[in-house]
Design a protein around this motif. Sequence first.
Motif, PDB file in Angstrom:
ATOM      1  N   PRO A  81       0.843  -1.198   0.000  1.00 12.41           N
ATOM      2  CA  PRO A  81       0.000   0.000   0.000  1.00 12.41           C
ATOM      3  C   PRO A  81       0.886   1.259   0.000  1.00 12.41           C
ATOM      4  O   PRO A  81       1.833   1.344   0.784  1.00 12.41           O
ATOM      5  N   THR A  82       0.624   2.178  -0.907  1.00 12.68           N
ATOM      6  CA  THR A  82       1.365   3.436  -0.972  1.00 12.68           C
ATOM      7  C   THR A  82       0.359   4.578  -1.030  1.00 12.68           C
ATOM      8  O   THR A  82      -0.845   4.347  -1.179  1.00 12.68           O
ATOM      9  N   GLY A  83       0.845   5.785  -0.969  1.00 12.88           N
ATOM     10  CA  GLY A  83      -0.020   6.954  -1.081  1.00 12.88           C
ATOM     11  C   GLY A  83      -0.712   7.049  -2.424  1.00 12.88           C
ATOM     12  O   GLY A  83      -1.747   7.714  -2.557  1.00 12.88           O
ATOM     13  N   GLN A  84      -0.170   6.370  -3.434  1.00 16.78           N
ATOM     14  CA  GLN A  84      -0.763   6.380  -4.780  1.00 16.78           C
ATOM     15  C   GLN A  84      -1.615   5.142  -5.050  1.00 16.78           C
ATOM     16  O   GLN A  84      -2.092   4.954  -6.148  1.00 16.78           O
ATOM     17  N   GLY A  85      -1.789   4.278  -4.073  1.00 13.31           N
ATOM     18  CA  GLY A  85      -2.560   3.051  -4.251  1.00 13.31           C
ATOM     19  C   GLY A  85      -1.674   1.832  -4.067  1.00 13.31           C
ATOM     20  O   GLY A  85      -0.530   1.930  -3.627  1.00 13.31           O
ATOM     21  N   LEU A  86      -2.198   0.684  -4.425  1.00 13.44           N
ATOM     22  CA  LEU A  86      -1.440  -0.563  -4.286  1.00 13.44           C
ATOM     23  C   LEU A  86      -0.398  -0.677  -5.383  1.00 13.44           C
ATOM     24  O   LEU A  86      -0.665  -0.369  -6.545  1.00 13.44           O
ATOM     25  N   GLU A  87       0.792  -1.129  -4.994  1.00 12.02           N
ATOM     26  CA  GLU A  87       1.852  -1.370  -5.965  1.00 12.02           C
ATOM     27  C   GLU A  87       2.354  -2.800  -5.805  1.00 12.02           C
ATOM     28  O   GLU A  87       2.458  -3.314  -4.690  1.00 12.02           O
ATOM     29  N   LEU A  88       2.640  -3.425  -6.931  1.00 13.57           N
ATOM     30  CA  LEU A  88       3.148  -4.794  -6.942  1.00 13.57           C
ATOM     31  C   LEU A  88       4.676  -4.743  -6.930  1.00 13.57           C
ATOM     32  O   LEU A  88       5.294  -4.021  -7.718  1.00 13.57           O
ATOM     33  N   VAL A  89       5.266  -5.500  -6.018  1.00  5.42           N
ATOM     34  CA  VAL A  89       6.721  -5.568  -5.903  1.00  5.42           C
ATOM     35  C   VAL A  89       7.232  -6.650  -6.851  1.00  5.42           C
ATOM     36  O   VAL A  89       6.761  -7.790  -6.823  1.00  5.42           O
ATOM     37  N   LEU A  90       8.190  -6.277  -7.686  1.00  2.00           N
ATOM     38  CA  LEU A  90       8.823  -7.203  -8.615  1.00  2.00           C
ATOM     39  C   LEU A  90      10.334  -7.121  -8.429  1.00  2.00           C
ATOM     40  O   LEU A  90      10.851  -6.126  -7.918  1.00  2.00           O
ATOM     41  N   THR A  91      11.014  -8.157  -8.846  1.00  2.91           N
ATOM     42  CA  THR A  91      12.471  -8.176  -8.763  1.00  2.91           C
ATOM     43  C   THR A  91      13.058  -8.511 -10.133  1.00  2.91           C
ATOM     44  O   THR A  91      12.364  -9.026 -11.009  1.00  2.91           O
TER      45      THR A  91
END
Length: 187
Positions: free
Chosen positions: A36-46
């Motif tokens: 969860p971020t201030g801009q919405g949900l972000e998907l973590v990738l590597t």
Amino acid sequence: MQLEELKTRLNVLPPLADPHLPDNAYPAAVLMPLLPTGQGLELVLTRRSRHLRHHAGQVCFPGGRVDSTDVSLWDAAVRESFEEIGLLPEQCQPLAQLQAQHTISDFALTPFVGLVQGEVNFKLNPGEVDELFQVPLEYLLDVRHHHVLSVSRKGVPQQVVFIRWHNTWIWGITAAIIHQLALQIAR
């Protein structure tokens, strides 16, 4: 997409037909960490280390092969996530298990969507990961960003999905999993 809407959609995922997975495929699991971020949900990738023997430099989810200490596929996904990016298992709440997929490297790969909770201090394992980045989930779930190509591999027709994020191409099983999720939760 807001967290509550995502949870609602994940709770009513339509069932998919079980894929035929070879009995000798290696069991593996990956985590799709949602931050969860201030801009919405972000998907973590590597991005896998460039010196690895298999799939070097490719974008992927944290995760890997199930080992004898894992009591479940979920345990394998969070253990591998801790080993690769330093994400503490207790910081990740499971939201959904997606359909397993057979990979080109002969894994029966089960993806899990997980919500990351609390302050996270990612610590990359340089032996496995070169880079970690985040992509807005809203962007990834928009199938207009998905490029689906039909190819033939060993005489068998297959679809390969490509998703471009800035100067990075997400493709292969990682993009296929994102595409599967996008199609399943689309309205």
